[in-house]
Design a protein around this motif. Structure first.
Motif, PDB file in Angstrom:
ATOM      1  N   SER A   1       0.846  -1.186   0.000  1.00  0.00           N
ATOM      2  CA  SER A   1       0.000   0.000   0.000  1.00  0.00           C
ATOM      3  C   SER A   1       0.890   1.248   0.000  1.00  0.00           C
ATOM      4  O   SER A   1       2.070   1.188   0.324  1.00  0.00           O
ATOM      5  N   VAL A   2       0.295   2.355  -0.387  1.00  0.00           N
ATOM      6  CA  VAL A   2       0.970   3.653  -0.359  1.00  0.00           C
ATOM      7  C   VAL A   2       0.022   4.648   0.290  1.00  0.00           C
ATOM      8  O   VAL A   2      -1.159   4.708  -0.060  1.00  0.00           O
ATOM      9  N   ASP A   3       0.530   5.399   1.252  1.00  0.00           N
ATOM     10  CA  ASP A   3      -0.225   6.496   1.841  1.00  0.00           C
ATOM     11  C   ASP A   3       0.426   7.792   1.385  1.00  0.00           C
ATOM     12  O   ASP A   3       1.659   7.879   1.309  1.00  0.00           O
TER      13      ASP A   3
ATOM     14  N   GLY B   1     -12.151  12.073  -6.962  1.00  0.00           N
ATOM     15  CA  GLY B   1     -12.907  11.534  -8.093  1.00  0.00           C
ATOM     16  C   GLY B   1     -12.531  10.097  -8.413  1.00  0.00           C
ATOM     17  O   GLY B   1     -13.394   9.278  -8.759  1.00  0.00           O
ATOM     18  N   ILE B   2     -11.250   9.762  -8.283  1.00  0.00           N
ATOM     19  CA  ILE B   2     -10.796   8.391  -8.544  1.00  0.00           C
ATOM     20  C   ILE B   2     -11.391   7.441  -7.504  1.00  0.00           C
ATOM     21  O   ILE B   2     -11.825   6.337  -7.833  1.00  0.00           O
ATOM     22  N   VAL B   3     -11.419   7.873  -6.241  1.00  0.00           N
ATOM     23  CA  VAL B   3     -12.022   7.036  -5.196  1.00  0.00           C
ATOM     24  C   VAL B   3     -13.492   6.789  -5.508  1.00  0.00           C
ATOM     25  O   VAL B   3     -13.972   5.658  -5.482  1.00  0.00           O
TER      26      VAL B   3
ATOM     27  N   ALA C   1      -3.495  -0.489  -8.311  1.00  0.00           N
ATOM     28  CA  ALA C   1      -4.055  -0.268  -6.981  1.00  0.00           C
ATOM     29  C   ALA C   1      -5.386   0.469  -7.076  1.00  0.00           C
ATOM     30  O   ALA C   1      -5.716   1.054  -8.112  1.00  0.00           O
ATOM     31  N   TYR C   2      -6.089   0.422  -5.982  1.00  0.00           N
ATOM     32  CA  TYR C   2      -7.288   1.233  -5.802  1.00  0.00           C
ATOM     33  C   TYR C   2      -6.976   2.298  -4.760  1.00  0.00           C
ATOM     34  O   TYR C   2      -6.257   2.020  -3.789  1.00  0.00           O
ATOM     35  N   ILE C   3      -7.490   3.500  -4.956  1.00  0.00           N
ATOM     36  CA  ILE C   3      -7.410   4.500  -3.901  1.00  0.00           C
ATOM     37  C   ILE C   3      -8.560   4.166  -2.955  1.00  0.00           C
ATOM     38  O   ILE C   3      -9.729   4.281  -3.315  1.00  0.00           O
ATOM     39  N   THR C   4      -8.214   3.699  -1.757  1.00  0.00           N
ATOM     40  CA  THR C   4      -9.217   3.157  -0.849  1.00  0.00           C
ATOM     41  C   THR C   4      -9.654   4.122   0.236  1.00  0.00           C
ATOM     42  O   THR C   4     -10.611   3.843   0.954  1.00  0.00           O
TER      43      THR C   4
ATOM     44  N   SER D   1      -5.015   6.821   0.639  1.00  0.00           N
ATOM     45  CA  SER D   1      -4.350   5.526   0.718  1.00  0.00           C
ATOM     46  C   SER D   1      -4.626   4.740  -0.546  1.00  0.00           C
ATOM     47  O   SER D   1      -5.763   4.689  -1.019  1.00  0.00           O
ATOM     48  N   LEU D   2      -3.580   4.153  -1.082  1.00  0.00           N
ATOM     49  CA  LEU D   2      -3.675   3.232  -2.216  1.00  0.00           C
ATOM     50  C   LEU D   2      -3.471   1.825  -1.674  1.00  0.00           C
ATOM     51  O   LEU D   2      -2.550   1.602  -0.881  1.00  0.00           O
TER      52      LEU D   2
END
Length: 144
Positions: A56-58, A80-82, A107-110, A127-128
């Motif tokens: 993950s990436v924050d 918007g991506i989320v 990844a998803y932006i969660t 967070s990704l």
């Protein structure tokens, strides 16, 4: 003898769908290896075996409106991506010579959070969560 160089935080960037996040202040990459417990009736104790890897990436940034900057996501873009539940391409890299690897994944932006305290800068964080592998790629492969 090679000269040592301490890498600064601003020397490592995260790209989401080929764009940086506008006015990013921090990025944190986390990679976890799941360990599976192995225990049989004839062992004295528990052994561990490697399982799946998750990553993950924050990220954090300042909320800024700047139409003169291209190729960057604004905080509004990230939100918007989320909301669209879009799977994005993620690249972690450095423009410095001597750092020969970049890391690529999907990844998803969660999560997305907006902070707007009175008398201070508006900030956002996100967070990704990786979906699949985070794969290293040599700098020489990137040119092709």
């Amino acid at each position: 003898m090679a000269e040592k160089k301490v890498i600064q935080g601003e020397d490592i960037i995260v790209l989401v769908d080929s764009k940086t996040t506008l006015h990013a202040t921090t990025h944190n990459l986390k990679v976890d290896l799941e360990l599976k417990e192995l225990r049989t009736k004839d062992t004295n104790g528990k052994e561990q075996s490697p399982g799946d890897i998750s990553w993950s990436v924050d990220g954090d940034g300042l909320v800024v409106v700047d139409d003169s900057i291209e190729d960057s996501h604004t905080s509004e873009d990230v939100l918007g991506i989320v909301l669209s539940k879009k799977l994005v391409d993620v690249v972690i890299k450095s423009p410095l010579s001597g750092l020969s690897k970049t890391y690529h994944g999907k990844a998803y932006i969660t999560s997305f959070s907006l902070g707007a305290p009175a008398g201070d800068n508006a900030t956002y964080n996100y967070s990704l969560t990786g979906s699949g592998n985070l794969s290293p790629q040599d700098a020489t492969q990137q040119q092709s």
